[in-house]
Design a protein around this motif. Sequence first.
Motif: not given
Length: 243
Positions: A86-87, A90, A93, A113, A116, A119-120, A122-124
Motif C-alpha cells: 500500500g502507501n 499512509g 495502518t 486489495s 487499497l 483508499d491510497d 492506507v499502509r498495510v
Amino acid sequence: MPRPVTRLAATALALCLPFAATAQDFSEEEIKQLALQAILENPQIVMEAVAILQSREEEEAAAAARSSLTEGRDLLERDPNAPVLGNPDGDVTVVEFFDYNCPYCRRAGEQVSDLLARDDNVRVVYREWPILGDGSVFAARAALASRAQGKYGAFHEALMGARGRVDERIVLQIAASVGLDLDQLQTDMDAPEVQAHIDTTFELARSLGFSGTPSFVVGEQLAPGLVDADQLLAMVETVREGG
C-alpha cells in the motif's frame, strides 16, 4: 488462582446467599458443599454462574488485549522486519495476521486489495502467521525471504491466488513464476530475520488474544475473522476521525 470448579462453585453460591457473605468466609470444601446444595435446590443457577464467569473472562481478555495493543503499538505498526504494502507513508495502518493455506485469508486478501484500490492513503503491515501446517511454514518463510529480491508483493499476491493447499513444491513453482531466483530464495529462507518475524508474529497474536486467521488490527480496533473492504474502510475512517 482459584481452580475453575471452585470459581464456579463460589459464583453459584454467591447467586444464592441471602446475606453479605463471600467465598472468603468459607473453606474450599464448604464452598463446594454449599454450592452443591444450592444447585440441587436451584438448578438454573448453574447456567447463570457459567454466564457470569464467561462474561468476566471475556472482560479480562479484552482488557489484556487493550493493554498489549497499547504496549506493542510500535512493534505492530512500525516493525522494520515486517512487510509493508500500500502507501508506506499512509496516515492509517492496517495490520493483517494471515496464513497462506487459510481460505478465509485468501478472501481477505481480495478485500485488502479492494481497500487499497479505494483508499491510497492506507499502509498495510503483513504479519506472516503460519498456523496450518508445514506447507504454511514453508510458504511464510519463502515469502519473507523474497524480500531480499524485492518481490514480496508479487509473490504474496501469487501465493494468495493459489488454488488448494500450498506446499513446498507449489510454493517453489509460484516463486519461479514471479521471477524469483530459487537458489537464493532457499538460502535466504534460513536468514535469522525470517524466523524472527514469525516468532514475533506468534507472540503478538497471543498477546492480542487472536486464535485464528485472518485477524486485523486497525488503530484501537481488533477484528478477528474475515472482514470485507467496506468494514475495513469504516475502521480506517474511525482512526482518522479520532485523530
